[in-house]
Structure formats: structure tokens, C-alpha cells
Scaffold this motif. Structure first.
Motif, PDB file in Angstrom:
ATOM      1  N   GLU A 103       0.873  -1.192   0.000  1.00  0.00           N
ATOM      2  CA  GLU A 103       0.000   0.000   0.000  1.00  0.00           C
ATOM      3  C   GLU A 103       0.896   1.223   0.000  1.00  0.00           C
ATOM      4  O   GLU A 103       2.019   1.179   0.502  1.00  0.00           O
ATOM      5  CB  GLU A 103      -0.865   0.008   1.265  1.00  0.00           C
ATOM      6  N   TYR A 104       0.368   2.324  -0.514  1.00  0.00           N
ATOM      7  CA  TYR A 104       1.145   3.568  -0.582  1.00  0.00           C
ATOM      8  C   TYR A 104       0.349   4.708   0.043  1.00  0.00           C
ATOM      9  O   TYR A 104      -0.867   4.643   0.167  1.00  0.00           O
ATOM     10  CB  TYR A 104       1.504   3.897  -2.032  1.00  0.00           C
ATOM     11  N   THR A 105       1.078   5.739   0.428  1.00  0.00           N
ATOM     12  CA  THR A 105       0.439   6.929   0.993  1.00  0.00           C
ATOM     13  C   THR A 105       1.287   8.132   0.597  1.00  0.00           C
ATOM     14  O   THR A 105       2.319   7.981  -0.048  1.00  0.00           O
ATOM     15  CB  THR A 105       0.310   6.784   2.536  1.00  0.00           C
ATOM     16  N   SER A 106       0.847   9.311   1.013  1.00  0.00           N
ATOM     17  CA  SER A 106       1.621  10.527   0.702  1.00  0.00           C
ATOM     18  C   SER A 106       2.582  10.837   1.831  1.00  0.00           C
ATOM     19  O   SER A 106       2.245  10.679   3.004  1.00  0.00           O
ATOM     20  CB  SER A 106       0.669  11.709   0.568  1.00  0.00           C
ATOM     21  N   LEU A 107       3.759  11.313   1.472  1.00  0.00           N
ATOM     22  CA  LEU A 107       4.735  11.707   2.501  1.00  0.00           C
ATOM     23  C   LEU A 107       4.378  13.109   3.007  1.00  0.00           C
ATOM     24  O   LEU A 107       4.506  14.097   2.260  1.00  0.00           O
ATOM     25  CB  LEU A 107       6.138  11.706   1.895  1.00  0.00           C
ATOM     26  N   GLY A 108       3.922  13.202   4.253  1.00  0.00           N
ATOM     27  CA  GLY A 108       3.537  14.493   4.827  1.00  0.00           C
ATOM     28  C   GLY A 108       2.664  15.272   3.861  1.00  0.00           C
ATOM     29  O   GLY A 108       1.738  14.723   3.268  1.00  0.00           O
ATOM     30  N   GLY A 109       2.991  16.546   3.678  1.00  0.00           N
ATOM     31  CA  GLY A 109       2.196  17.362   2.758  1.00  0.00           C
ATOM     32  C   GLY A 109       2.832  17.461   1.384  1.00  0.00           C
ATOM     33  O   GLY A 109       2.500  18.368   0.612  1.00  0.00           O
ATOM     34  N   THR A 110       3.738  16.523   1.042  1.00  0.00           N
ATOM     35  CA  THR A 110       4.535  16.696  -0.176  1.00  0.00           C
ATOM     36  C   THR A 110       3.886  16.147  -1.442  1.00  0.00           C
ATOM     37  O   THR A 110       4.275  16.524  -2.542  1.00  0.00           O
ATOM     38  CB  THR A 110       5.899  15.965  -0.037  1.00  0.00           C
ATOM     39  N   ILE A 153       5.067   0.601   4.399  1.00  0.00           N
ATOM     40  CA  ILE A 153       6.126  -0.020   5.209  1.00  0.00           C
ATOM     41  C   ILE A 153       7.455   0.427   4.603  1.00  0.00           C
ATOM     42  O   ILE A 153       7.628   0.378   3.383  1.00  0.00           O
ATOM     43  CB  ILE A 153       6.054  -1.567   5.138  1.00  0.00           C
ATOM     44  N   GLY A 154       8.375   0.886   5.462  1.00  0.00           N
ATOM     45  CA  GLY A 154       9.703   1.259   4.976  1.00  0.00           C
ATOM     46  C   GLY A 154      10.709   0.194   5.369  1.00  0.00           C
ATOM     47  O   GLY A 154      10.345  -0.853   5.931  1.00  0.00           O
ATOM     48  N   LEU A 155      11.964   0.450   5.051  1.00  0.00           N
ATOM     49  CA  LEU A 155      13.036  -0.453   5.515  1.00  0.00           C
ATOM     50  C   LEU A 155      14.006   0.348   6.377  1.00  0.00           C
ATOM     51  O   LEU A 155      14.586   1.339   5.918  1.00  0.00           O
ATOM     52  CB  LEU A 155      13.794  -1.076   4.329  1.00  0.00           C
ATOM     53  N   GLY A 156      14.195  -0.092   7.616  1.00  0.00           N
ATOM     54  CA  GLY A 156      15.208   0.503   8.494  1.00  0.00           C
ATOM     55  C   GLY A 156      16.543  -0.158   8.213  1.00  0.00           C
ATOM     56  O   GLY A 156      16.614  -1.384   8.062  1.00  0.00           O
ATOM     57  N   THR A 157      17.617   0.637   8.130  1.00  0.00           N
ATOM     58  CA  THR A 157      18.913   0.031   7.772  1.00  0.00           C
ATOM     59  C   THR A 157      20.000   0.254   8.828  1.00  0.00           C
ATOM     60  O   THR A 157      21.180   0.190   8.518  1.00  0.00           O
ATOM     61  CB  THR A 157      19.406   0.530   6.385  1.00  0.00           C
ATOM     62  N   GLU A 212      11.827  -5.166  -4.581  1.00  0.00           N
ATOM     63  CA  GLU A 212      10.917  -6.118  -5.247  1.00  0.00           C
ATOM     64  C   GLU A 212       9.542  -6.132  -4.588  1.00  0.00           C
ATOM     65  O   GLU A 212       8.531  -6.328  -5.250  1.00  0.00           O
ATOM     66  CB  GLU A 212      11.490  -7.535  -5.171  1.00  0.00           C
ATOM     67  N   ALA A 213       9.526  -5.926  -3.275  1.00  0.00           N
ATOM     68  CA  ALA A 213       8.249  -5.956  -2.554  1.00  0.00           C
ATOM     69  C   ALA A 213       7.511  -4.617  -2.664  1.00  0.00           C
ATOM     70  O   ALA A 213       6.441  -4.450  -2.090  1.00  0.00           O
ATOM     71  CB  ALA A 213       8.496  -6.307  -1.082  1.00  0.00           C
ATOM     72  N   GLY A 214       8.098  -3.648  -3.355  1.00  0.00           N
ATOM     73  CA  GLY A 214       7.418  -2.360  -3.543  1.00  0.00           C
ATOM     74  C   GLY A 214       7.764  -1.329  -2.487  1.00  0.00           C
ATOM     75  O   GLY A 214       7.175  -0.242  -2.447  1.00  0.00           O
ATOM     76  N   ILE A 215       8.733  -1.645  -1.614  1.00  0.00           N
ATOM     77  CA  ILE A 215       9.150  -0.659  -0.604  1.00  0.00           C
ATOM     78  C   ILE A 215       9.988   0.407  -1.300  1.00  0.00           C
ATOM     79  O   ILE A 215      10.922   0.094  -2.035  1.00  0.00           O
ATOM     80  CB  ILE A 215       9.960  -1.358   0.521  1.00  0.00           C
ATOM     81  N   ASN A 216       9.641   1.677  -1.084  1.00  0.00           N
ATOM     82  CA  ASN A 216      10.460   2.740  -1.704  1.00  0.00           C
ATOM     83  C   ASN A 216      10.948   3.758  -0.669  1.00  0.00           C
ATOM     84  O   ASN A 216      11.494   4.792  -1.023  1.00  0.00           O
ATOM     85  CB  ASN A 216       9.709   3.436  -2.853  1.00  0.00           C
ATOM     86  N   LEU A 217      10.743   3.448   0.613  1.00  0.00           N
ATOM     87  CA  LEU A 217      11.179   4.351   1.681  1.00  0.00           C
ATOM     88  C   LEU A 217      12.255   3.665   2.524  1.00  0.00           C
ATOM     89  O   LEU A 217      12.010   2.585   3.083  1.00  0.00           O
ATOM     90  CB  LEU A 217       9.981   4.716   2.563  1.00  0.00           C
ATOM     91  N   PHE A 218      13.424   4.259   2.593  1.00  0.00           N
ATOM     92  CA  PHE A 218      14.564   3.652   3.275  1.00  0.00           C
ATOM     93  C   PHE A 218      15.069   4.605   4.340  1.00  0.00           C
ATOM     94  O   PHE A 218      15.311   5.782   4.056  1.00  0.00           O
ATOM     95  CB  PHE A 218      15.683   3.351   2.263  1.00  0.00           C
TER      96      PHE A 218
END
Ligand SMILES: NC(=O)c1ccc[n+]([C@@H]2O[C@H](COP(=O)([O-])OP(=O)(O)OC[C@H]3O[C@@H](n4cnc5c(N)ncnc54)[C@H](OP(=O)(O)O)[C@@H]3O)[C@@H](O)[C@H]2O)c1
Length: 318
Positions: A2-9, A16-20, A44-50
Motif C-alpha cells: 500500500e502507498y500513501t503521501s509523505l507528509g504534505g509533499t 512499510i519502509g526499511l530501516g537500515t 521487489e516488494a514495492g518498498i520505496n522508503l529507506f
């Protein structure tokens, strides 16, 4: 995913993000190939927030993440990397130096989201000093969006008052079923502000995803050996909560990690959990915390079970 908007951007980010932080001695992912496999599984799983930070692994995390994203062919426009500057490096000049270091390590032309990792604790740096440095970097095109991590509301307000033309779009705090302090005032504040709330330690450092026999706690060699949650004064309560999570997971054909993350996703639509992972399998599993919902009864059961957890951070004895 699932996707959402980052703050008001208006920027589209995965729920879901990935913590590194895991790409460090603290957690043990110190092989580049392993880190690359983890980042690859996330893409591959569609995560684009790192999520990374200048401090993690003395730079290993930013370096591994940047190199992996490049080698895996991720386009700079499609991914959102969040990095953070430690509280002690928040003087005006140091903010610029730190951003230079992060840009080089990450191999990016600009930093998508820059956060102050924690407030300056051991130095007196006025809040406006780093707020103005952050805003200047946005004006100069070296940073796209900004935010704060682990800052109390009073400091968030002070920081926002120093900004002229931009707003805080991201706030980051600890939040998981066992540690819910951020729900009292930080989460409602972020909701009112329209910021994204990045939930760190969403799996309580793994304690909501698996259980460790108490006699093995002493054998932990990673960060958990100094973690209050994994201390014998607290851990039995975590195990009880885990059992509740695991019961629901079994009934729903999900894993405990997926149930614990789904509970957070339903808590508020601004929450994006950023679980860390030490294997590609964990990333895939965590990504599948989206696309379904706990029932009202299941969500309530976990809510009540988690309210019974009373942790102490005093882990010393005489
Ligand atoms: N802003 C801040 O101050 C701050 C502070 C802490 C963390 N963070 C960020 O938040 C991220 C996540 O927090 P965290 O690392 O503290 O804790 P976490 O995400 O709650 O737990 C991570 C650990 O949980 C285990 N795990 C993850 N997925 C699993 C699965 N599907 N099944 C079984 N076990 C699983 C792994 O442990 P094993 O090692 O046992 O595999 C992993 O290392 C960090 O990577 C970092 O980016 C930010």
C-alpha cells in the motif's frame, strides 16, 4: 504494497519502509552482499522508503544502502531515502558538512528527507541554528524535505517557528505495541500537522516477531544485549504480549511480525513503520503486513494486551 503521501509533499511512499541500522556491527549485517539482498528484496516488494543515518555503522549503512540502490538500478526519483544528523553535529557549519558526507556515501544528488536524529544534548546549539541550516539546504536544492526525530513537541514547535517558507513533513519516534509513549502527544501532534510519522523499532527490536528462551538472553551478541526490552526485568512481559500476537497470527494465517506491524498501520494512517531486517525473507514478510486488516476484535485484543505491559528502564540492581 500500500502507498500513501509523505507528509504534505504529495510524494508517494510505501506504507512499510526499511530501516537500515541493521547494516552495522550493532546488528551484524556487515557483508555488502547481504545488505544488497535485503535492499533488493525491499525494492521487489514495492518498498520505496529507506531509513538510514550518518551514525549507523560509522557510515556503513549509508554506504551499503547507496551502493545497493545504485547497483539494483533504483531511480533517484522513485525512492525516498531518509537520513539523519546526530544531535552533536547540528551547528550551522556541521549540518552542511554532514550533508556533504551523506551525499557522497549515498551517491545521491540531493537528500530526499533530512532529519535531526536527536536534539543537541551535550552542546548548546540554538534550535533556530539548525532549522535555518536545514531550510537553506532545501533552498539550495541539496535537501528536498525535512523533519525531526526524537524531538519533544516543544522543540518541534521551536524548530517550526524558525522556518520561513517550508514545513516539517516527517517526524520519527519509537512506537510499537509494547512501547506506546509516542501515542500520548506526539502522534496526535503529527496528525494535526499533517506530517508522516515514521515508527522506529516497530517490532520492539524483534521481540514482537519471535521469542527468545530466557536462558538465551545472556547469549545475545547484538544491540539487544544492552536493550532494556531484552533485560530479564522486562522480557517476560514481552513474551506474554508476543504469545497474544502469535495466537492471532496463527488464526489469521499471518506471521507475528505481520500482525504487530498491521496493528500499527491501523493505529493511524500517517504511521509508516520502518522495521529493520537482517535477511531478505524478513523484508518480504514485513512487506506483507499490508494489503489486509486485523478485525476490530483482533485489534482490540492486542490493544488491551499491550496496555498490560508495564516496562521499566531502570535495569540496574544494587
Ligand atoms: N530515530 C531513531 O532514534 C531510531 C532509533 C532506532 C532505530 N531507528 C530506525 O528504525 C529501524 C527499525 O528499528 P530497530 O532496528 O530498533 O527495531 P525493529 O525494527 O523493531 O527490529 C528489528 C529486528 O527485528 C527482527 N525482525 C525483523 N523482521 C522480522 C521478521 N519478519 N521475523 C523475525 N524477526 C524479524 C530482526 O532481528 P534479528 O537480528 O534477530 O534477525 C531485526 O534486526 C532501524 O533500522 C533504524 O533505521 C531509528
Amino acid at each position: 504494497m500500500e502507498y500513501t503521501s509523505l507528509g504534505g509533499t504529495g510524494i508517494r511512499v510505501s506504507r512499510i519502509g526499511l530501516g537500515t541500522w541493521q547494516f552495522s556491527d550493532d546488528w551484524g549485517v556487515t557483508s555488502y552482499d547481504r545488505a544488497k539482498a535485503i535492499v533488493g528484496a525491499a525494492l521487489e516488494a514495492g518498498i520505496n522508503l529507506f531509513d538510514t543515518a550518518l551514525r549507523y555503522g560509522g557510515g556503513l549503512s549509508e554506504r551499503f544502502l547507496g551502493r545497493a540502490l545504485k547497483e539494483l538500478g533504483a531511480r533517484e526519483d522513485d525512492i525516498v531515502v531518509v537520513t539523519k544528523i546526530p544531535g552533536e553535529m547540528l551547528s550551522y557549519d556541521d549540518v552542511f558538512k554532514a550533508v556533504d558526507v551523506s551525499l557522497r556515501r549515498l551517491g545521491l544528488t540531493s537528500i530526499p528527507v533530512l532529519l535531526a536524529h536527536w536534539p543537541p544534548l551535550w552542546r548548546h546549539i540554538p534550535t533556530c541554528e539548525y532549522a535555518r541550516a536545514f531550510e537553506r539546504l532545501v533552498t539550495l536544492g541539496k535537501v528536498e524535505y525535512i523533519g525531526l526525530s526524537d524531538h519533544p513537541i516543544e522543540l518541534v514547535e521551536a524548530f517550526r517557528n524558525c522556518l520561513s517558507r517550508i514545513e516539517v513533513d516527517v517526524l520519527q519516534y519509537k512506537l510499537n505495541l509494547a512501547e506506546r509513549e509516542a501515542e500520548r502527544e506526539l502522534l496526535p501532534y503529527a496528525e494535526g500537522l499533517g506530517a508522516t510519522f515514521l515508527a522506529w523499532s516497530p517490532l520492539a527490536k524483534g521481540a514482537l516477531a519471535k521469542t527468545i528462551p530466557p536462558e538465551k538472553l545472556g547469549e545475545l551478541r547484538d544491540y539487544r544485549r544492552v536493550d532494556p526490552l531484552h533485560h530479564p526485568v522486562n522480557y517476560p512481559q514481552l513474551q506474554k504480549l508476543y504469545e497474544e500476537v502469535a495466537r492471532i497470527a496463527e488464526r489469521r494465517g499471518k506471521t507475528p511480525a505481520q500482525v504487530a506491524l498491521n496493528w500499527l498501520l491501523q493505529l493511524s494512517d500517517i504511521v509508516i513503520p520502518i522495521p529493520g531486517a537482517t535477511s531478505p525473507e524478513q523484508v518480504r514478510e514485513n512487506a506483507d503486513a499490508t494489503g489486509w486488516r486485523l478485525t476490530w476484535e483482533e485489534w482490540r485484543l492486542l490493544d488491551e494486551a499491550s496496555r498490560r505491559v508495564k516496562l521499566t528502564y531502570v535495569t540496574q540492581s544494587e
